[in-house]
Design a protein around this motif. Structure first.
Motif, short mmCIF file in Angstrom:
data_model
loop_
_atom_site.label_atom_id
_atom_site.label_comp_id
_atom_site.label_asym_id
_atom_site.label_seq_id
_atom_site.Cartn_x
_atom_site.Cartn_y
_atom_site.Cartn_z
N SER A 17 49.89 39.35 45.62
CA SER A 17 48.46 39.57 45.88
C SER A 17 47.93 38.56 46.89
O SER A 17 47.13 38.91 47.77
CB SER A 17 47.67 39.49 44.57
OG SER A 17 47.74 38.19 44.02
N SER A 21 46.46 39.41 50.68
CA SER A 21 45.13 38.97 51.10
C SER A 21 45.20 38.15 52.39
O SER A 21 44.34 38.28 53.26
CB SER A 21 44.45 38.17 49.99
OG SER A 21 45.18 37.00 49.69
N ILE A 60 41.35 42.66 50.38
CA ILE A 60 40.52 42.63 49.16
C ILE A 60 40.98 43.66 48.14
O ILE A 60 41.39 43.32 47.02
CB ILE A 60 39.04 42.83 49.52
CG1 ILE A 60 38.55 41.67 50.40
CG2 ILE A 60 38.19 42.93 48.25
CD1 ILE A 60 37.14 41.85 50.91
N TRP A 61 40.93 44.96 48.52
CA TRP A 61 41.20 45.97 47.51
C TRP A 61 42.68 46.03 47.11
O TRP A 61 43.00 46.09 45.93
CB TRP A 61 40.76 47.35 48.00
CG TRP A 61 40.95 48.39 46.94
CD1 TRP A 61 40.11 48.63 45.89
CD2 TRP A 61 42.04 49.30 46.79
NE1 TRP A 61 40.61 49.64 45.11
CE2 TRP A 61 41.80 50.06 45.64
CE3 TRP A 61 43.20 49.53 47.53
CZ2 TRP A 61 42.66 51.05 45.20
CZ3 TRP A 61 44.07 50.51 47.10
CH2 TRP A 61 43.81 51.26 45.95
N HIS A 64 43.49 43.23 44.97
CA HIS A 64 42.97 43.45 43.62
C HIS A 64 43.93 44.30 42.79
O HIS A 64 44.26 43.96 41.64
CB HIS A 64 41.60 44.12 43.70
CG HIS A 64 41.13 44.74 42.41
ND1 HIS A 64 40.51 44.03 41.43
CD2 HIS A 64 41.20 46.02 41.96
CE1 HIS A 64 40.21 44.82 40.42
NE2 HIS A 64 40.62 46.04 40.72
N MET A 68 46.25 43.47 39.50
CA MET A 68 46.09 44.24 38.27
C MET A 68 47.41 44.74 37.71
O MET A 68 47.49 45.08 36.52
CB MET A 68 45.15 45.42 38.51
CG MET A 68 43.71 45.03 38.78
SD MET A 68 43.00 44.05 37.44
CE MET A 68 43.07 45.23 36.10
N SER A 88 36.35 52.53 44.43
CA SER A 88 36.37 51.07 44.60
C SER A 88 36.95 50.67 45.95
O SER A 88 36.46 49.73 46.59
CB SER A 88 37.17 50.42 43.47
OG SER A 88 38.55 50.76 43.54
N HIS A 128 35.21 45.13 42.77
CA HIS A 128 36.01 44.56 41.68
C HIS A 128 35.64 45.19 40.34
O HIS A 128 36.52 45.65 39.60
CB HIS A 128 35.80 43.05 41.62
CG HIS A 128 36.47 42.40 40.46
ND1 HIS A 128 37.81 42.07 40.46
CD2 HIS A 128 35.99 42.02 39.24
CE1 HIS A 128 38.13 41.52 39.30
NE2 HIS A 128 37.04 41.48 38.54
N SER A 151 31.59 34.76 39.53
CA SER A 151 32.49 35.54 40.40
C SER A 151 31.72 36.19 41.54
O SER A 151 32.21 36.25 42.68
CB SER A 151 33.21 36.61 39.58
OG SER A 151 32.31 37.61 39.12
N ASN A 187 41.36 35.64 46.06
CA ASN A 187 42.06 35.56 44.78
C ASN A 187 41.23 34.78 43.75
O ASN A 187 41.24 35.11 42.56
CB ASN A 187 43.42 34.89 44.97
CG ASN A 187 44.46 35.85 45.53
OD1 ASN A 187 45.22 36.45 44.79
ND2 ASN A 187 44.48 35.99 46.84
N HIS A 190 38.71 37.14 42.32
CA HIS A 190 39.32 38.13 41.44
C HIS A 190 39.64 37.54 40.06
O HIS A 190 39.24 38.10 39.02
CB HIS A 190 40.61 38.68 42.07
CG HIS A 190 41.39 39.55 41.13
ND1 HIS A 190 41.11 40.89 40.96
CD2 HIS A 190 42.45 39.27 40.31
CE1 HIS A 190 41.94 41.40 40.08
NE2 HIS A 190 42.77 40.45 39.68
N MET A 194 38.24 38.26 36.33
CA MET A 194 39.14 38.68 35.26
C MET A 194 39.03 37.77 34.04
O MET A 194 39.18 38.21 32.90
CB MET A 194 40.58 38.71 35.77
CG MET A 194 40.85 39.76 36.82
SD MET A 194 40.51 41.43 36.26
CE MET A 194 41.70 41.60 34.95
#
Length: 298
Positions: A17, A21, A60-61, A64, A68, A88, A128, A151, A187, A190, A194
């Motif tokens: 991730s 990014s 970004i997406w 994410h 996940m 999203s 997010h 966040s 990150n 994110h 979370m």
């Protein structure tokens, strides 16, 4: 309260991730740098779209979703609602695109950067939590408000810095350093969001709707590959400022055709016509060769 694991596969998912990014940020910063140097509105729109896809879609997406993959809740499986997941992604790309449009057009100022950063950061936070709402599991999602606000603040700060870097950074080493910093910020946002999550499992395990991770992973990976390859190709094919300067210099070095040429006269790149005109100067009858001395009348 269910036990949550953010790193089910160890260091692999956070490392990937972060790499995504950084890669998306690097390509996006390069594309964003072309916006203010573009000569036409169409060129500015083109580079803005590419930058939005790189930063919003990849940095970004995709980051994410990759993070996940390592998210798990003990006692339940996780599936994803496909329309919300797509929404999203669209939210992330649109938010970054509008932010770039705010700072990339008109006179650059601190107000533009702040307004663009607030709008983009809010869009990233919306991406997010829309992605989180797309999760389908046998439980209820509960968020700690303090960490949610934190966040969102990180997302706004990261977006503001990203937009400022996008319109100011030009050198390669600075671009790399900026992409590394942006990767940390994305990150950080994110995993802060979370950490605000807790899950209360249902007493009964019902059937879950939506797509599994393996179903979504293949199209996402293919999309990332196509986007990255397309961005690299677009950057390599586009002329740089040095290319334009070199072309302009060559244009100034080209000699125009003689001004005395009549309309419809074919080009004379070797200069033969001018040479002929010089040799006939002062010669009776327009003879193209000078008269020899022994040809004079005796």
């Amino acid at each position: 309260m269910a036990t949550i694991n953010h790193f089910e596969y160890g260091w692999i998912t956070p490392a990937l991730s972060y790499a995504l990014s950084v890669l998306g940020s690097f390509l996006g910063l390069i594309c964003a740098g072309r916006i203010r140097t573009a000569h036409t509105g169409g060129q500015r729109a083109w580079w803005g779209i590419l930058a939005a896809w790189a930063i919003g879609g990849t940095a970004i997406w995709t980051m994410h979703f990759m993070a996940m993959l390592g998210f798990g809740v003990e006692g339940t499986r996780i599936r994803y609602d496909v329309p919300l997941t797509v929404a999203s992604a669209v939210t992330a790309v649109a938010a970054v695109g509008i932010g770039l449009a705010i700072v990339g057009t008109g006179r650059l100022s601190a107000v533009r950067i702040i307004v663009g950063g607030v709008f983009t950061g809010a869009g990233v936070a919306a991406m997010h939590y829309t992605g989180m709402a797309a999760m389908r599991l046998n439980g209820d999602l509960v968020y700690d408000r303090t960490r949610v606000v934190l966040s969102v603040a990180i997302a706004v700060a990261a977006a503001t810095v990203a937009l400022w870097l996008a319109v100011t950074v030009r050198r390669l080493l600075a671009l790399v350093g900026s992409a590394l910093v942006m990767g940390v910020a994305v990150n950080g946002m994110h995993f802060t969001g979370m950490s605000a999550l807790s899950v209360h499992l249902h007493d009964r395990q019902g059937r879950l709707s939506g797509a599994g991770v393996s179903t979504l992973l293949v199209p996402i990976v293919l999309a990332v590959i196509f986007v990255v390859v397309g961005l690299v190709y677009a950057l390599l094919a586009a002329p740089t400022e040095e290319d334009r300067a070199g072309a302009a210099y060559l244009d100034t070095r080209r000699e125009p055709f003689p001004a005395t040429a009549e309309p419809g006269t074919p080009p004379d790149p070797a200069g033969l016509r001018a040479h002929s005109a010089r040799t006939t100067l002062g010669q009776p009858g327009g003879t193209p060769f000078p008269r020899r001395r022994d040809d004079s009348p005796r």
